[in-house]
Design an enzyme around this catalytic site. Structure first.
Site, PDB file in Angstrom:
ATOM      1  N   GLY A  74       0.832  -1.190   0.000  1.00  0.00           N
ATOM      2  CA  GLY A  74       0.000   0.000   0.000  1.00  0.00           C
ATOM      3  C   GLY A  74       0.874   1.251   0.000  1.00  0.00           C
ATOM      4  O   GLY A  74       0.595   2.225  -0.702  1.00  0.00           O
ATOM      5  N   THR A  75       1.940   1.198   0.755  1.00  0.00           N
ATOM      6  CA  THR A  75       2.855   2.335   0.843  1.00  0.00           C
ATOM      7  C   THR A  75       3.458   2.666  -0.517  1.00  0.00           C
ATOM      8  O   THR A  75       3.503   3.835  -0.918  1.00  0.00           O
ATOM      9  CB  THR A  75       3.989   2.030   1.848  1.00  0.00           C
ATOM     10  OG1 THR A  75       3.403   1.796   3.135  1.00  0.00           O
ATOM     11  CG2 THR A  75       4.983   3.171   1.929  1.00  0.00           C
ATOM     12  N   GLN A 182      -7.821   0.533   3.625  1.00  0.00           N
ATOM     13  CA  GLN A 182      -8.725   0.039   4.668  1.00  0.00           C
ATOM     14  C   GLN A 182     -10.136  -0.253   4.147  1.00  0.00           C
ATOM     15  O   GLN A 182     -10.931  -0.865   4.848  1.00  0.00           O
ATOM     16  CB  GLN A 182      -8.827   1.049   5.822  1.00  0.00           C
ATOM     17  CG  GLN A 182      -7.566   1.198   6.648  1.00  0.00           C
ATOM     18  CD  GLN A 182      -7.239  -0.031   7.492  1.00  0.00           C
ATOM     19  OE1 GLN A 182      -8.094  -0.865   7.783  1.00  0.00           O
ATOM     20  NE2 GLN A 182      -5.982  -0.133   7.904  1.00  0.00           N
ATOM     21  N   SER A 202      -3.848  -2.873  -0.545  1.00  0.00           N
ATOM     22  CA  SER A 202      -2.783  -3.711   0.007  1.00  0.00           C
ATOM     23  C   SER A 202      -3.357  -5.068   0.403  1.00  0.00           C
ATOM     24  O   SER A 202      -4.458  -5.153   0.961  1.00  0.00           O
ATOM     25  CB  SER A 202      -2.178  -3.013   1.223  1.00  0.00           C
ATOM     26  OG  SER A 202      -1.226  -3.848   1.838  1.00  0.00           O
ATOM     27  N   ALA A 203      -2.602  -6.146   0.126  1.00  0.00           N
ATOM     28  CA  ALA A 203      -3.116  -7.501   0.362  1.00  0.00           C
ATOM     29  C   ALA A 203      -3.224  -7.862   1.842  1.00  0.00           C
ATOM     30  O   ALA A 203      -4.165  -8.522   2.263  1.00  0.00           O
ATOM     31  CB  ALA A 203      -2.229  -8.525  -0.350  1.00  0.00           C
ATOM     32  N   HIS A 204      -2.247  -7.404   2.640  1.00  0.00           N
ATOM     33  CA  HIS A 204      -2.192  -7.921   4.017  1.00  0.00           C
ATOM     34  C   HIS A 204      -3.263  -7.335   4.936  1.00  0.00           C
ATOM     35  O   HIS A 204      -3.417  -7.772   6.071  1.00  0.00           O
ATOM     36  CB  HIS A 204      -0.794  -7.722   4.617  1.00  0.00           C
ATOM     37  CG  HIS A 204      -0.474  -6.336   5.083  1.00  0.00           C
ATOM     38  ND1 HIS A 204      -0.672  -5.938   6.391  1.00  0.00           N
ATOM     39  CD2 HIS A 204       0.040  -5.263   4.448  1.00  0.00           C
ATOM     40  CE1 HIS A 204      -0.280  -4.679   6.514  1.00  0.00           C
ATOM     41  NE2 HIS A 204       0.154  -4.246   5.349  1.00  0.00           N
ATOM     42  N   THR A 247      10.905  -8.082 -11.026  1.00  0.00           N
ATOM     43  CA  THR A 247      10.225  -9.332 -11.383  1.00  0.00           C
ATOM     44  C   THR A 247       8.918  -9.445 -10.617  1.00  0.00           C
ATOM     45  O   THR A 247       8.874  -9.219  -9.416  1.00  0.00           O
ATOM     46  CB  THR A 247      11.150 -10.527 -11.076  1.00  0.00           C
ATOM     47  OG1 THR A 247      12.369 -10.325 -11.789  1.00  0.00           O
ATOM     48  CG2 THR A 247      10.498 -11.842 -11.478  1.00  0.00           C
ATOM     49  N   CYS A 335       3.563   6.990  23.061  1.00  0.00           N
ATOM     50  CA  CYS A 335       4.769   7.014  23.885  1.00  0.00           C
ATOM     51  C   CYS A 335       5.781   6.038  23.316  1.00  0.00           C
ATOM     52  O   CYS A 335       6.965   6.109  23.613  1.00  0.00           O
ATOM     53  CB  CYS A 335       4.433   6.681  25.328  1.00  0.00           C
ATOM     54  SG  CYS A 335       3.394   7.961  26.050  1.00  0.00           S
TER      55      CYS A 335
HETATM   56  C1  LIG Z   1      -1.761  -0.144   6.163  1.00  0.00           C
HETATM   57  C2  LIG Z   1      -2.078   1.075   5.393  1.00  0.00           C
HETATM   58  C3  LIG Z   1      -1.195   1.545   4.403  1.00  0.00           C
HETATM   59  C4  LIG Z   1       0.130   0.896   4.134  1.00  0.00           C
HETATM   60  O1  LIG Z   1       0.017  -0.352   3.501  1.00  0.00           O
HETATM   61  P1  LIG Z   1       1.270  -1.340   3.512  1.00  0.00           P
HETATM   62  O2  LIG Z   1       0.891  -2.429   2.559  1.00  0.00           O
HETATM   63  O3  LIG Z   1       1.439  -1.818   4.915  1.00  0.00           O
HETATM   64  O4  LIG Z   1       2.445  -0.567   3.037  1.00  0.00           O
HETATM   65  C5  LIG Z   1      -1.552   2.677   3.700  1.00  0.00           C
HETATM   66  N1  LIG Z   1      -2.721   3.301   3.945  1.00  0.00           N
HETATM   67  C6  LIG Z   1      -3.585   2.881   4.869  1.00  0.00           C
HETATM   68  C7  LIG Z   1      -4.870   3.615   5.077  1.00  0.00           C
HETATM   69  C8  LIG Z   1      -3.300   1.752   5.637  1.00  0.00           C
HETATM   70  O5  LIG Z   1      -4.148   1.345   6.570  1.00  0.00           O
END
Ligand SMILES: *Cc1c(COP(=O)(O)O)cnc(C)c1O
Length: 398
Positions: A74-75, A182, A202-204, A247, A335
């Protein structure tokens, strides 16, 4: 409650992989190990799998197959959208509009661009975390090249008015990106109905593997035909339409697509089930714990997100005490981070820093049961009571 089973309530941070997704992943690692750019049959087999994956993702969001680009996260998708559009469209303008509650994967590239000659408007949000579309429209100038507003917030679950934003962007001929990490797989998304040009996923976050992402890039007929309006950020081989070398992770992508397909199939049922559990938690906590209030919008929120502030105590202490009881949640108190700054999202919705420090985010998912929620609701109040007895902050109570 089975003592040995951990109650994981942090699905917004990441999700375990679904067993059906793991099956697809395992099979693909064995069967589709070829480089999808190779001419031989193993390469072509992988390439075919990739085409099928692209087709399926496209059908799930009502996109064109060739507008789906796979990335490592996602990043990466967020960075490619923001930086890629900025670099390529500089001659059209240097102004970008985003919100003040974006994920760091949007916020940080915008801050980088701001230091390098771009003008960034970080739109404020109301107490629920919603942007004001009238204000968005008023902020547009003839230098505006991109609007990037997240679909749903990862901390407070608020769902932004994406359809209205898409309409405004289209009317003004501005590229519209949304971080849907999300939202995709949790609520329905149709990139055409919503006039979305770019969408990150993002897949995870949806029971797929870590390290696999996607960027949807509307290309055919984009606005006044800027053609390829994104500059690649990495240079190398010509994979993913020359936009994203390296790749291709064919097995990871197969698993991602399986995860999306499952999410889409289960969506109507899951929305009902999780919304009921979510509202049960919200109701229970705000009724039974003194000085506890909901963060985010009561109804315009993700079905799986609860975020509350429990005043006069620290989020970290609650997280650690809950973990001791076998429950995993998160906090916008920070913190743990070097800055000691609480979450920028909670500050943006107007929370006092001390109330942001007392925040607790509980996010539910496919494997969450009512039994787990009951266990959590039973364990939290005594923890709050004990921490408040110890807390110097309670003196501020008047
Ligand atoms: C988790 C998240 C990301 C980042 O995704 P990654 O696959 O962990 O890099 C970006 N945007 C939002 C809103 C997220 O919750």
């Amino acid at each position: 409650m089975n003592e040995s089973k951990y109650v994981y309530l942090d699905y917004a941070a990441t999700t375990p992989m679904d067993p059906q997704v793991i099956e697809v992943y395992k099979n693909s690692i064995n069967e589709y190990y070829g480089n999808s750019s190779s001419l031989h049959s193993m390469g072509q087999k992988a390439a075919k799998s990739l085409v099928e994956s692209r087709e399926l993702v496209a059908s799930l969001i009502n996109a064109e197959r060739n507008d789906i680009f796979f990335t490592s996260s996602g990043t990466e998708s967020d960075n490619l959208a923001i930086m890629g559009v900025a670099l390529k469209n500089r001659r059209h303008g240097n102004h970008i509009i985003t919100s003040s509650i974006e994920h760091h994967a949007i916020e940080k590239p915008c801050e980088y661009l701001e230091k390098n000659g771009f003008e960034i408007t970080f739109l404020p949000v109301d107490k629920y975390g919603l942007i004001d579309t009238k204000q968005l429209e008023d902020t547009i100038t003839d230098k505006t090249i991109l609007i990037s507003i997240m679909f749903a917030n990862n901390e407070i679950g608020t769902i932004e008015p994406i359809k209205e934003i898409g309409t405004i962007a289209k009317e003004h001929n501005i590229i519209f990106h949304t971080d849907a990490v999300q939202a995709l797989g949790k609520i329905p998304i149709d990139v055409n109905k919503l006039n979305i040009d770019l969408l990150s996923a993002s897949a995870h976050k949806i029971y797929g593997p870590k390290g696999v992402g996607m960027l949807y890039i509307r290309n055919k007929g984009i606005r006044e035909g800027r053609g390829k309006y994104i500059q690649p950020l990495m240079y190398g081989g010509g994979h993913e339409g020359d936009l994203r070398p390296s790749t291709v992770n064919v097995p990871g992508i197969s698993a991602f697509v399986k995860a999306l397909d499952l999410a889409k199939k289960e969506m109507p049922e899951e929305i009902k089930r999780l919304t009921a559990l979510r509202d049960k938690i919200i109701h229970n906590l705000t009724e039974n714990i003194d000085h506890c209030f909901l963060n985010g919008h009561p109804t315009k929120r993700l079905p799986n997100n609860v975020n509350v502030s429990i005043q006069y105590i620290e989020g970290e202490s609650m997280v650690l005490d809950l973990d001791f009881e076998g429950i995993g949640v998160s906090t916008g108190s920070a913190c743990s981070s070097k800055s000691l700054e609480p979450s920028h999202v909670l500050l943006a919705i107007g929370l006092k820093p001390q109330d942001a420090h007392g925040s607790l985010r509980i996010t539910l998912g496919r494997f969450t049961t009512e039994e787990e929620i009951n266990y959590f609701l039973e364990k939290l109040p005594p923890i709050v009571q004990r921490l408040r007895k110890l807390s110097p902050l309670k003196e501020e109570k008047s």
